[in-house]
Enzyme design. Structure first.
Site, PDB file in Angstrom:
ATOM      1  N   HIS A 118      -0.466  -0.743  -9.722  1.00 20.77           N
ATOM      2  CA  HIS A 118      -1.198  -1.636  -8.804  1.00 20.77           C
ATOM      3  C   HIS A 118      -1.677  -2.886  -9.560  1.00 20.77           C
ATOM      4  CE1 HIS A 118      -3.296  -1.532  -4.688  1.00 20.77           C
ATOM      5  NE2 HIS A 118      -3.192  -2.795  -5.086  1.00 20.77           N
ATOM      6  N   GLU A 143      -2.462   7.072  -5.517  1.00 25.56           N
ATOM      7  CA  GLU A 143      -2.746   6.319  -6.749  1.00 25.56           C
ATOM      8  C   GLU A 143      -4.209   6.389  -7.199  1.00 25.56           C
ATOM      9  OE1 GLU A 143      -1.534   2.415  -5.295  1.00 25.56           O
ATOM     10  OE2 GLU A 143      -3.598   1.747  -5.517  1.00 25.56           O
ATOM     11  N   ASP A 158       4.473  -0.741  -6.623  1.00 27.52           N
ATOM     12  CA  ASP A 158       3.230  -1.119  -7.318  1.00 27.52           C
ATOM     13  C   ASP A 158       2.066  -0.286  -6.780  1.00 27.52           C
ATOM     14  OD1 ASP A 158       1.836  -2.815  -9.228  1.00 27.52           O
ATOM     15  OD2 ASP A 158       0.869  -3.744  -7.501  1.00 27.52           O
ATOM     16  N   ARG A 170       0.850  -1.194   0.000  1.00 28.38           N
ATOM     17  CA  ARG A 170       0.000   0.000   0.000  1.00 28.38           C
ATOM     18  C   ARG A 170       0.888   1.247   0.000  1.00 28.38           C
ATOM     19  NH1 ARG A 170      -3.415  -2.680  -1.518  1.00 28.38           N
ATOM     20  NH2 ARG A 170      -5.502  -3.116  -0.714  1.00 28.38           N
TER      21      ARG A 170
END
Ligand code: NAD
Length: 328
Positions: A294, A263, A258, A234
């Protein structure tokens, strides 16, 4: 049984259709998220299956689902923070999630990016784009010579430890919970030891008040200057500005991300350049930083499991049985 699935992805459709045929249930697939405006689409169904990060906390949603005779909400994802469990309980709705659909999916992207970083491929790409095909200054290390530090050795951190161990790396881990089943694959250490010893620091904790910004100016300074930081969990676990400074000042060797704290503004969407946050642009321009949108979970195994586990849970709860994935 009639089930409605919200927010269906194109990649889920073949697995949904195969499941429906095999199990003899009718599944209606829609692409909308569950909101006060779309909840009425669930009227006439026995079960509901959702997948979204936008908040679903308006009481009208729970009230209407209950009034349609629906007894559950299945969230076909790990996270369920977008739902209000108290409201669900109040309206007699059992909420389920999918705690582990394919830890390997996330672990494998983390490994892929770590390998690209240690082989300096971002720097090579940059050189080659400029007609420079030399090797000088770009000598790499080999994975079996390295120590990998896993922060949070749960489903995904545990799978990560197993993969690195199989490749011959030494794996250390920090986690308040010690899992004896992971003993062949890692050695538990305190966080300071992990940060100061690991050549690759890979984080796999949930985002909580305790773990928010756990990677910050202080913990980045503790890492080796030659260390790589991998975040497949996260964005909020990391103080992004501190990470940018650490990379600019060569306090660590590189990073693979990621997830980013901001985001939700652009990941999973098509956006124009002015909609892309400045911190992303700064990080993306660095040859020693790898960013993915992600997408670590997005494998065929994970999608198949997400569909099947979620739909099986709908049937379990609607049939009056208990699911191990029930959250309330
Ligand atoms: P999990 O619950 O199985 O494991 C989390 C581990 O972190 C547990 O062992 C827990 O004890 C440990 N932990 C909690 N607080 C800690 C702390 N302060 N320090 C050290 N360890 C701590 O969860 P999981 O399924 O392995 O998922 C891990 C993370 O990956 C979650 O944040 C999840 O949201 C994220 N995730 C990302 C993707 C993706 O596509 N990038 C997909 C799925 C999950």
């Amino acid at each position: 049984m009639k089930i409605i699935m919200y927010s269906v992805l194109a990649e889920e459709r073949p697995y949904i259709e195969a499941w429906a045929q095999k199990n003899g249930h009718e599944v209606t697939q829609i692409t909308d998220d569950l909101t006060p405006a779309t909840v009425e689409l669930a009227n006439g169904y026995d079960g509901i299956d959702i997948q979204q990060t936008i908040p679903t906390k308006d009481p009208i949603i729970y009230q209407k689902l209950a009034s349609y005779g629906i007894k559950q909400i299945t969230a076909r994802m790990v996270g369920y923070e977008m739902l209000d469990l108290d409201l669900a309980t109040q309206y007699g709705l059992t909420v389920t999630n999918i705690p582990a659909y394919s830890p390997r999916a996330i672990a494998e992207l983390g490994l892929t990016q770590a390998m690209r970083l240690i082989r300096q491929l971002g720097y090579f790409d940059q050189r080659m784009e400029n007609g420079d095909f030399t090797w000088n200054g770009m000598i790499s290390r080999e994975i079996h010579d390295l120590t990998v530090g896993v922060i949070g050795a749960g489903h995904i951190g545990g799978a990560t430890a197993q993969i690195y161990t199989a490749l011959g790396a030494h794996v250390i881990a920090n986690d308040p919970v010690h899992n004896v089943e992971l003993a062949p694959f890692l050695e538990y250490v305190d966080l300071d030891t992990l940060l100061t010893t690991a050549d690759i620091v890979t984080i796999h904790t949930p985002l909580t008040d305790e773990t928010e910004n756990i990677i910050n100016a202080k913990t980045l300074q503790q890492m080796k200057k030659t260390a790589y930081f991998i975040n497949m969990a996260r964005g909020g676990l990391v103080d992004t500005q501190a990470l940018i400074v650490a990379l600019q000042q060569h306090e660590i060797a590189g990073a693979a991300l990621d997830t980013l704290a901001d985001e939700n503004l652009f990941f999973e969407h098509q956006v124009t350049p002015d909609q892309i946050p400045a911190d992303y642009k700064i990080l993306k321009a660095m040859p020693n930083v790898l960013i993915s949108p992600h997408s670590a979970f997005f494998t065929n195994t994970a999608i198949k499991n997400i569909v099947e586990i979620g739909l099986n849970d709908v049937v379990t709860i609607v049939s009056g049985k208990k699911s191990a994935n029930a959250l309330n």
